[in-house]
Design a protein around this motif. Sequence first.
Motif, PDB file in Angstrom:
ATOM      1  N   ASN A 151     -81.813   7.801  38.112  1.00 24.99           N
ATOM      2  CA  ASN A 151     -83.198   7.665  38.553  1.00 24.99           C
ATOM      3  C   ASN A 151     -83.549   6.176  38.648  1.00 24.99           C
ATOM      4  OD1 ASN A 151     -83.627   6.864  35.876  1.00 24.99           O
ATOM      5  ND2 ASN A 151     -84.480   8.847  35.268  1.00 24.99           N
ATOM      6  N   ASN A 152     -84.833   5.858  38.613  1.00 24.45           N
ATOM      7  CA  ASN A 152     -85.223   4.445  38.769  1.00 24.45           C
ATOM      8  C   ASN A 152     -85.255   3.690  37.447  1.00 24.45           C
ATOM      9  OD1 ASN A 152     -87.550   5.419  37.573  1.00 24.45           O
ATOM     10  ND2 ASN A 152     -88.866   5.124  39.375  1.00 24.45           N
ATOM     11  N   ASN A 153     -84.773   4.322  36.383  1.00 24.97           N
ATOM     12  CA  ASN A 153     -84.661   3.659  35.086  1.00 24.97           C
ATOM     13  C   ASN A 153     -83.197   3.501  34.695  1.00 24.97           C
ATOM     14  OD1 ASN A 153     -85.686   2.571  32.555  1.00 24.97           O
ATOM     15  ND2 ASN A 153     -85.067   4.510  31.628  1.00 24.97           N
ATOM     16  N   ASN A 154     -82.514   4.630  34.594  1.00 22.26           N
ATOM     17  CA  ASN A 154     -81.066   4.635  34.380  1.00 22.26           C
ATOM     18  C   ASN A 154     -80.429   4.915  35.740  1.00 22.26           C
ATOM     19  OD1 ASN A 154     -82.301   6.175  31.643  1.00 22.26           O
ATOM     20  ND2 ASN A 154     -80.947   4.436  31.302  1.00 22.26           N
ATOM     21  N   MET A 155     -79.939   3.876  36.358  1.00 24.18           N
ATOM     22  CA  MET A 155     -79.601   3.932  37.789  1.00 24.18           C
ATOM     23  C   MET A 155     -78.141   4.287  38.037  1.00 24.18           C
ATOM     24  SD  MET A 155     -82.311   1.021  39.101  1.00 24.18           S
ATOM     25  CE  MET A 155     -82.210  -0.070  37.686  1.00 24.18           C
ATOM     26  N   GLU A 156     -77.557   3.751  39.106  1.00 27.49           N
ATOM     27  CA  GLU A 156     -76.236   4.223  39.531  1.00 27.49           C
ATOM     28  C   GLU A 156     -75.145   4.050  38.479  1.00 27.49           C
ATOM     29  OE1 GLU A 156     -78.086   2.836  43.555  1.00 27.49           O
ATOM     30  OE2 GLU A 156     -78.256   2.292  41.431  1.00 27.49           O
ATOM     31  N   GLU A 157     -75.385   3.207  37.478  1.00 26.01           N
ATOM     32  CA  GLU A 157     -74.388   3.065  36.416  1.00 26.01           C
ATOM     33  C   GLU A 157     -74.129   4.397  35.707  1.00 26.01           C
ATOM     34  OE1 GLU A 157     -78.384   1.920  34.536  1.00 26.01           O
ATOM     35  OE2 GLU A 157     -77.315   1.508  36.411  1.00 26.01           O
ATOM     36  N   MET A 158     -75.127   5.296  35.720  1.00 29.37           N
ATOM     37  CA  MET A 158     -74.954   6.603  35.082  1.00 29.37           C
ATOM     38  C   MET A 158     -73.808   7.377  35.731  1.00 29.37           C
ATOM     39  SD  MET A 158     -77.244   6.920  32.662  1.00 29.37           S
ATOM     40  CE  MET A 158     -77.698   8.626  32.423  1.00 29.37           C
ATOM     41  N   ALA A 159     -73.769   7.348  37.058  1.00 22.56           N
ATOM     42  CA  ALA A 159     -72.696   8.037  37.775  1.00 22.56           C
ATOM     43  C   ALA A 159     -71.342   7.431  37.437  1.00 22.56           C
ATOM     44  CB  ALA A 159     -72.958   7.972  39.281  1.00 22.56           C
ATOM     45  N   VAL A 160     -71.315   6.110  37.261  1.00 22.11           N
ATOM     46  CA  VAL A 160     -70.068   5.428  36.908  1.00 22.11           C
ATOM     47  C   VAL A 160     -69.610   5.839  35.511  1.00 22.11           C
ATOM     48  CG1 VAL A 160     -68.986   3.192  36.475  1.00 22.11           C
ATOM     49  CG2 VAL A 160     -70.538   3.468  38.424  1.00 22.11           C
ATOM     50  N   TYR A 161     -70.510   5.781  34.535  1.00 20.39           N
ATOM     51  CA  TYR A 161     -70.132   6.144  33.163  1.00 20.39           C
ATOM     52  C   TYR A 161     -69.546   7.556  33.101  1.00 20.39           C
ATOM     53  CZ  TYR A 161     -73.328   2.330  31.721  1.00 20.39           C
ATOM     54  OH  TYR A 161     -73.975   1.131  31.553  1.00 20.39           O
ATOM     55  N   LEU A 162     -70.258   8.511  33.687  1.00 25.83           N
ATOM     56  CA  LEU A 162     -69.848   9.907  33.579  1.00 25.83           C
ATOM     57  C   LEU A 162     -68.557  10.169  34.336  1.00 25.83           C
ATOM     58  CD1 LEU A 162     -73.414  11.453  33.918  1.00 25.83           C
ATOM     59  CD2 LEU A 162     -71.960  11.558  31.888  1.00 25.83           C
ATOM     60  N   GLY A 163     -68.453   9.610  35.545  1.00 25.62           N
ATOM     61  CA  GLY A 163     -67.225   9.790  36.310  1.00 25.62           C
ATOM     62  C   GLY A 163     -66.034   9.132  35.635  1.00 25.62           C
ATOM     63  N   PHE A 164     -66.249   7.942  35.100  1.00 24.28           N
ATOM     64  CA  PHE A 164     -65.197   7.211  34.393  1.00 24.28           C
ATOM     65  C   PHE A 164     -64.672   8.026  33.211  1.00 24.28           C
ATOM     66  CE2 PHE A 164     -63.974   4.461  30.889  1.00 24.28           C
ATOM     67  CZ  PHE A 164     -63.072   3.587  31.470  1.00 24.28           C
ATOM     68  N   VAL A 165     -65.586   8.551  32.415  1.00 27.93           N
ATOM     69  CA  VAL A 165     -65.185   9.305  31.226  1.00 27.93           C
ATOM     70  C   VAL A 165     -64.471  10.596  31.618  1.00 27.93           C
ATOM     71  CG1 VAL A 165     -66.083  10.660  29.292  1.00 27.93           C
ATOM     72  CG2 VAL A 165     -66.885   8.319  29.675  1.00 27.93           C
ATOM     73  N   TRP A 166     -64.978  11.278  32.631  1.00 29.88           N
ATOM     74  CA  TRP A 166     -64.343  12.528  33.050  1.00 29.88           C
ATOM     75  C   TRP A 166     -62.920  12.274  33.556  1.00 29.88           C
ATOM     76  CZ3 TRP A 166     -64.870  17.164  31.602  1.00 29.88           C
ATOM     77  CH2 TRP A 166     -64.359  18.238  32.335  1.00 29.88           C
ATOM     78  N   GLN A 167     -62.723  11.178  34.282  1.00 30.49           N
ATOM     79  CA  GLN A 167     -61.378  10.856  34.747  1.00 30.49           C
ATOM     80  C   GLN A 167     -60.495  10.388  33.590  1.00 30.49           C
ATOM     81  OE1 GLN A 167     -60.326   9.390  38.502  1.00 30.49           O
ATOM     82  NE2 GLN A 167     -62.423   9.275  39.276  1.00 30.49           N
ATOM     83  N   LEU A 168     -61.078   9.679  32.635  1.00 30.28           N
ATOM     84  CA  LEU A 168     -60.313   9.262  31.463  1.00 30.28           C
ATOM     85  C   LEU A 168     -59.788  10.488  30.718  1.00 30.28           C
ATOM     86  CD1 LEU A 168     -59.470   6.852  29.607  1.00 30.28           C
ATOM     87  CD2 LEU A 168     -61.563   7.301  28.323  1.00 30.28           C
ATOM     88  N   CYS A 169     -60.601  11.523  30.648  1.00 30.50           N
ATOM     89  CA  CYS A 169     -60.193  12.775  30.006  1.00 30.50           C
ATOM     90  C   CYS A 169     -59.326  13.627  30.930  1.00 30.50           C
ATOM     91  CB  CYS A 169     -61.424  13.564  29.574  1.00 30.50           C
ATOM     92  SG  CYS A 169     -62.415  12.732  28.302  1.00 30.50           S
ATOM     93  N   GLU A 170     -58.943  13.030  32.057  1.00 28.44           N
ATOM     94  CA  GLU A 170     -58.052  13.675  33.031  1.00 28.44           C
ATOM     95  C   GLU A 170     -58.625  14.974  33.571  1.00 28.44           C
ATOM     96  OE1 GLU A 170     -54.250  13.976  31.096  1.00 28.44           O
ATOM     97  OE2 GLU A 170     -53.876  11.821  31.305  1.00 28.44           O
ATOM     98  N   GLU A 171     -59.961  15.018  33.651  1.00 28.05           N
ATOM     99  CA  GLU A 171     -60.658  16.150  34.245  1.00 28.05           C
ATOM    100  C   GLU A 171     -60.274  17.470  33.586  1.00 28.05           C
ATOM    101  OE1 GLU A 171     -60.003  15.931  38.450  1.00 28.05           O
ATOM    102  OE2 GLU A 171     -61.049  14.024  38.656  1.00 28.05           O
ATOM    103  N   LYS A 172     -59.959  17.405  32.284  1.00 25.26           N
ATOM    104  CA  LYS A 172     -59.597  18.604  31.542  1.00 25.26           C
ATOM    105  C   LYS A 172     -60.786  19.075  30.708  1.00 25.26           C
ATOM    106  CE  LYS A 172     -54.740  17.258  31.117  1.00 25.26           C
ATOM    107  NZ  LYS A 172     -53.677  16.835  30.175  1.00 25.26           N
ATOM    108  N   PRO A 173     -60.849  20.360  30.416  1.00 22.83           N
ATOM    109  CA  PRO A 173     -61.914  20.845  29.526  1.00 22.83           C
ATOM    110  C   PRO A 173     -61.875  20.135  28.178  1.00 22.83           C
ATOM    111  CG  PRO A 173     -60.789  22.670  30.605  1.00 22.83           C
ATOM    112  CD  PRO A 173     -59.992  21.446  30.926  1.00 22.83           C
ATOM    113  N   CYS A 174     -63.040  19.965  27.594  1.00 20.18           N
ATOM    114  CA  CYS A 174     -63.098  19.303  26.292  1.00 20.18           C
ATOM    115  C   CYS A 174     -64.311  19.844  25.531  1.00 20.18           C
ATOM    116  CB  CYS A 174     -63.157  17.787  26.441  1.00 20.18           C
ATOM    117  SG  CYS A 174     -64.470  17.182  27.503  1.00 20.18           S
ATOM    118  N   TYR A 175     -64.484  19.345  24.317  1.00 21.53           N
ATOM    119  CA  TYR A 175     -65.577  19.797  23.469  1.00 21.53           C
ATOM    120  C   TYR A 175     -66.577  18.656  23.287  1.00 21.53           C
ATOM    121  CZ  TYR A 175     -62.458  23.669  22.612  1.00 21.53           C
ATOM    122  OH  TYR A 175     -61.639  24.754  22.789  1.00 21.53           O
TER     123      TYR A 175
END
Length: 269
Positions: free
Chosen positions: A53-77
């Motif tokens: 949004n206009n507070n937490n901006m495009e970096e949010m997409a980067v953080y979440l995508g980065f972490v999901w790829q780091l976890c190799e897009e596998k299910p986790c807890y």
Amino acid sequence: MMKTQFQFGMSVDQGLHTYLYVAHDRSIVTKNWPGLFQEWTTTPTPYSKFNVNNNNMEEMAVYLGFVWQLCEEKPCYAIPNYYRDLAKQLTGLDFDFVKWVYEIEAEEPGLAVDKGFVRARACTSLPPLDWESRHKYEAGLFQINSFEQLISLQKTTLGDASSEISLFCIPFERKTDLLHVLNSGRCPILIDFLKPGELFVDIGVGVDRGYYDFILIKSAIDIKHKLQDLVWLYTRAIADYEGNISNLKTMEDALQAITKLALGKLQGV
């Protein structure tokens, strides 16, 4: 070599390879889509898709995508700190009760205090319902199976001054072990739990002024090169996104661009 604010400090802490990113006053995405600062009249939106949004901006997409790829897009807890019941209500996901959560404080740019595991607390009504009172010192451990579920689970924690969600990237057959550790009478010790190839990741977002974003990663083995490759992938994707912002004329344009940014892809690909 492109310069980036998206950098991880690396150390060995209590026997685990530890990697920590803490935001500074300048975001890792320095040019933003102007539409973030306008009224939205259509759906989906950057917020509904990526918590942007206009507070937490495009970096949010980067953080979440980065972490999901780091976890190799596998299910986790995952444990969304404090907002257990809201997480279930908004995601529809079931959970298991746990008595310990991980906590980090990041109240200065580039600096974080790793408090480790602390006793869980859960948000309650005023006055609390009987069921809430019985479980107010328990968090929820959720199984997430997709990138979309990770985004949704994090969204439930964004209503406070800061947000925190912890991920255990482990095989399904290790869930019983994890529940045992997180419900123990003793404070959990990650080095006694994590096996080679497994990851612990803690993601924090500063919503209000004075709180800063962070990503903490712990591993039993050195993943420096994997981490560096992913940082490079997203550094390149950020630069390409920023260079393409003037071409984003519509909501659809922006959503397509932010989707590619979240996946670490170049805009033309």
